[in-house]
Design a protein around this motif. Structure first.
Motif, PDB file in Angstrom:
ATOM      1  N   UNK A 126     -10.719   6.401   8.033  1.00  0.00           N
ATOM      2  CA  UNK A 126      -9.979   5.055   8.131  1.00  0.00           C
ATOM      3  C   UNK A 126      -9.857   4.561   6.408  1.00  0.00           C
TER       4      UNK A 126
ATOM      5  N   UNK B  54      -7.229   5.676   3.801  1.00  0.00           N
ATOM      6  CA  UNK B  54      -6.332   5.340   3.713  1.00  0.00           C
ATOM      7  C   UNK B  54      -6.764   4.798   1.386  1.00  0.00           C
ATOM      8  N   UNK B  55      -7.836   3.936   1.326  1.00  0.00           N
ATOM      9  CA  UNK B  55      -7.798   3.541   0.040  1.00  0.00           C
ATOM     10  C   UNK B  55      -8.094   4.874  -1.272  1.00  0.00           C
TER      11      UNK B  55
ATOM     12  N   UNK C 278       0.688  -1.246  -0.125  1.00  0.00           N
ATOM     13  CA  UNK C 278      -0.135   0.058  -0.307  1.00  0.00           C
ATOM     14  C   UNK C 278       1.139   1.526  -0.269  1.00  0.00           C
ATOM     15  N   UNK C 279       0.885   2.023  -1.215  1.00  0.00           N
ATOM     16  CA  UNK C 279       1.622   3.790  -1.062  1.00  0.00           C
ATOM     17  C   UNK C 279       1.411   4.184   0.721  1.00  0.00           C
ATOM     18  N   UNK C 280       2.366   4.940   0.852  1.00  0.00           N
ATOM     19  CA  UNK C 280       2.388   5.237   2.059  1.00  0.00           C
ATOM     20  C   UNK C 280       1.978   6.167   2.244  1.00  0.00           C
ATOM     21  N   UNK C 281       0.764   6.799   3.379  1.00  0.00           N
ATOM     22  CA  UNK C 281      -0.001   7.467   3.371  1.00  0.00           C
ATOM     23  C   UNK C 281       0.093   8.785   4.310  1.00  0.00           C
ATOM     24  N   UNK C 282      -0.332   9.264   4.480  1.00  0.00           N
ATOM     25  CA  UNK C 282      -0.355  10.757   5.074  1.00  0.00           C
ATOM     26  C   UNK C 282      -0.516  10.304   6.133  1.00  0.00           C
ATOM     27  N   UNK C 283       0.038  11.032   7.601  1.00  0.00           N
ATOM     28  CA  UNK C 283      -0.363  10.913   8.663  1.00  0.00           C
ATOM     29  C   UNK C 283      -0.621  11.433   9.302  1.00  0.00           C
ATOM     30  N   UNK C 284      -2.015  10.757  10.059  1.00  0.00           N
ATOM     31  CA  UNK C 284      -3.536  11.091  10.334  1.00  0.00           C
ATOM     32  C   UNK C 284      -3.560  10.894  11.774  1.00  0.00           C
ATOM     33  N   UNK C 285      -4.549  12.368  12.457  1.00  0.00           N
ATOM     34  CA  UNK C 285      -4.024  12.975  13.363  1.00  0.00           C
ATOM     35  C   UNK C 285      -5.836  11.708  14.145  1.00  0.00           C
TER      36      UNK C 285
ATOM     37  N   UNK D 156      -4.280   5.827  -1.387  1.00  0.00           N
ATOM     38  CA  UNK D 156      -4.106   5.320  -2.008  1.00  0.00           C
ATOM     39  C   UNK D 156      -4.220   4.409  -3.595  1.00  0.00           C
TER      40      UNK D 156
END
Lengths: 337, 277
Positions: A98, A101-102, A25-32, A105
């Motif tokens: 949640x 992420x998809x 899965x491509x690395x995602x931005x960090x989510x609060x 991605x």
């Protein structure tokens, strides 16, 4: 400038241009973190078939705008606060984060694929404009194939038909479309089937009086490209880290081919281009040679062409440019490699 | 206990990646086997296949797919399956695997591994499709548990319950990705040991390990960097319960030189013999 030397290997080898798909899965931005599950008001799950849920999920995560709009796009849900009736919140993130992420991605993976196919276009445009271009691409050309190997095939078409932001952008778009054509030709040649090609021995064994009627079709691993801009010169300067500027229009032609597993780019003079275009178009060698005289009006270039044509052929054949030599049936032979 | 399908334990392998072709062909490293992403060798007749053929001459190959879309409500793609089978036969792949997921609907491929609602309806659907695929391939399919980032509110079973029921009803194999178990456990708040305890190990033909990216609020299955100790621990548990199974390291982002990836894969030896580093 066209390199008028009859050297076949202008530009050197190109080793990149393979996009690898992975199950990652491509690395995602960090989510609060959002509110915890303890705060959630339990809502009954929405009852829907697998088919209906998948239609909703796909419409949500492929939505080109905000995901909060995407989840309402296909009508399964009418309000964002119903989202948890379909997907759950987690221990640290809410349902929308949640699902994000998809959503992230989907485009990130396809943009990465296009960036692998078009590194020079990316350089010419800059990262932000290239990403915007890729987002337009993903929206216009969703993948319908199990493999990503041919996903990027429409980039030149998209660039050629993309409305420029203003008059000043028109020329760069035309150039970028040609640059994309060159980069996609490299991908095509990389994936083309290797088949037997015309050998020097066969060429030399062909009697001179058979030459005018002979046809020399293009090998599968070869593309002849004609441009309104010096595209390969720009590409070569980019390859050698010279940070080239967008060039002014100037006609050019390049043949791209694979030989011994390496990809090559060879700039062609107008005489070479006329000859090869005739041959690749199915003409006899005799007819193709007449194009040189029709299309080349510079006396010096014409004289050089007459002196050099045999050298060109030897170099083209050494590079595996022709699929074979076809002689008329009356000569008693058909096709020989 | 070996797997019920009689598929061999190939030892420790690596995912075959383009940047490593040259090293592998020049140095013939001592690797048990290579796994390929099947779709990287489709829609091509050129250079990728040439390298794959050379690697397949020297090493066992296993095929790992990302576009079977076994959970999709779209019909099975028979053109894809024919190409998959032809590739399997070309390289003599020991088995074929894909994910417990769907990748698209209405003909569009997202190229992502999307989650399935774990319901009786979905189970019946996936069971029938796995059976169809196995009949076509004339071989058992290994189904991998995916990393997931959401769960469906309407799911009526846990993933491990769904996976167990699927593999028993469809009579297929399991590719148990212990990194994915760890990732999903973190994202959804379940105990990875509970997941591992529910697996029918006689169906496990292969184990995956990989690195991941922990953002604090979630973990993303990026296949980047070294494998973390909690994931190695799960590998040791699963390997012991399976009585040995082929192990594979996936490294797909910031791919290092081959010797680095190979050394990372070989760390598995320390965890499957029960001796932690």
């Amino acid at each position: 400038m066209i390199d008028r030397k009859p050297s076949p290997l202008v530009g050197g080898a190109t080793e990149a241009f393979v996009h690898e798909r992975a199950s990652a899965t491509p690395g995602n931005p960090v989510l609060e973190a959002t509110s915890s599950a303890d705060d959630a008001q339990a809502q009954p799950p929405l009852v829907a078939s697998v088919d209906r849920l998948q239609s909703w999920f796909a419409a949500s995560v492929t939505h080109p705008g905000l995901l909060s709009k995407g989840v309402l796009a296909d009508g399964l849900l009418s309000r964002l606060d119903e989202l948890e009736r379909v997907v759950t919140r987690g221990p640290r993130l809410g349902a929308l984060e949640r699902l994000g992420v998809y959503h992230y991605g989907y485009r990130a993976r396809l943009v990465e694929c296009l960036a692998d196919d078009y590194p020079a276009v990316q350089f010419a445009l800059g990262d932000d404009a290239f990403e915007a271009l890729c987002h337009a691409y993903v929206e216009r050309y969703p993948s319908r194939s199990p493999s990503l190997n041919a996903y990027g095939q429409h980039m030149a078409t998209l660039l050629a038909t993309r409305a420029p932001a203003g008059d000043a952008d028109a020329a760069p778009l035309a150039f970028l479309a040609e640059l994309a054509t060159l980069e996609w030709a490299l991908v095509e040649v990389l994936h083309a089937a290797a088949a037997p090609v015309l050998s020097l021995e066969t060429l030399q064994a062909t009697p001179p009086d058979a030459w005018p009627a002979a046809r020399l079709p293009r090998a599968e691993t070869v593309r002849l490209l004609r441009f309104d801009y010096p595209v390969n010169a720009y590409f070569q300067a980019w390859r050698t880290d010279q940070a080239p500027a967008i060039p002014e229009p100037a006609s050019s032609a390049t043949v791209v081919y694979r030989h011994d597993l390496m990809l090559w780019r060879l700039d062609l003079t107008p005489a070479m281009t006329a000859l090869l275009a005739g041959l690749f178009g199915g003409e006899t060698l005799g007819d193709a040679l007449t194009h040189i005289e029709r299309e080349v009006h510079d006396a010096d270039e014409l004289a050089e062409a007459e002196r050099s044509v045999m050298i060109w052929f030897r170099e083209w054949v050494a590079g595996g440019v022709f699929a074979g030599i076809e002689l008329p049936p009356s000569e008693g032979a058909t096709e020989v490699n | 206990m070996a797997n019920r399908f009689g598929l061999p334990n190939l030892g420790i392998g690596l995912g075959l990646r383009t940047v490593h072709y040259g090293h592998i062909l020049e140095n013939a490293p001592d690797v048990g086997w290579f796994e390929i992403i099947s779709e990287n060798y489709m829609q091509t007749a050129g250079k990728p296949l040439w390298f794959l053929d050379r690697v397949a001459e020297r090493y066992p190959i296993v095929m790992h797919g990302v576009s079977l879309s076994i959970g999709s409500s779209d019909p099975l793609n028979w053109d894809y399956l024919r190409e998959l089978k032809a590739l399997r036969d070309r390289v003599g792949a020991r088995w074929v695997s894909d994910h417990l997921c769907w990748t698209g609907i209405a003909g569009r491929n997202t190229h992502d591994l999307l989650p399935i609602p774990y319901t009786e309806e979905a189970l019946a659907h996936v069971v029938s499709r796995v059976r169809e695929v196995q009949d076509f391939l004339e071989a058992p399919l290994a189904i991998e548990n995916p990393s997931t980032y959401v769960e469906f509110s309407g799911s009526t079973m846990k993933e491990w319950e769904f996976l167990r029921a699927l593999t028993e009803e469809a009579d297929c194999g399991i590719l148990l990705d212990v990194n994915n178990v760890y990732v999903s456990a973190y994202n959804h708040g379940f105990d990875p040991d509970e997941y591992l305890a529910a697996i029918p190990y006689d169906r496990v033909v292969q184990l995956h390990v990989a690195g991941h990216t922990n953002n604090g609020t979630n973990i993303v299955d990026t296949h980047v960097g070294p494998v973390l100790d909690p994931v190695w621990r799960l590998l040791g548990l699963a390997h012991e319960r399976a009585g040995g199974a082929s192990i594979l390291l996936e490294w797909d982002a910031d791919i290092p030189p081959f010797p680095v990836a190979h050394a990372e894969a070989k760390k598995a030896e320390r965890w499957i013999t029960g001796v932690a580093p």
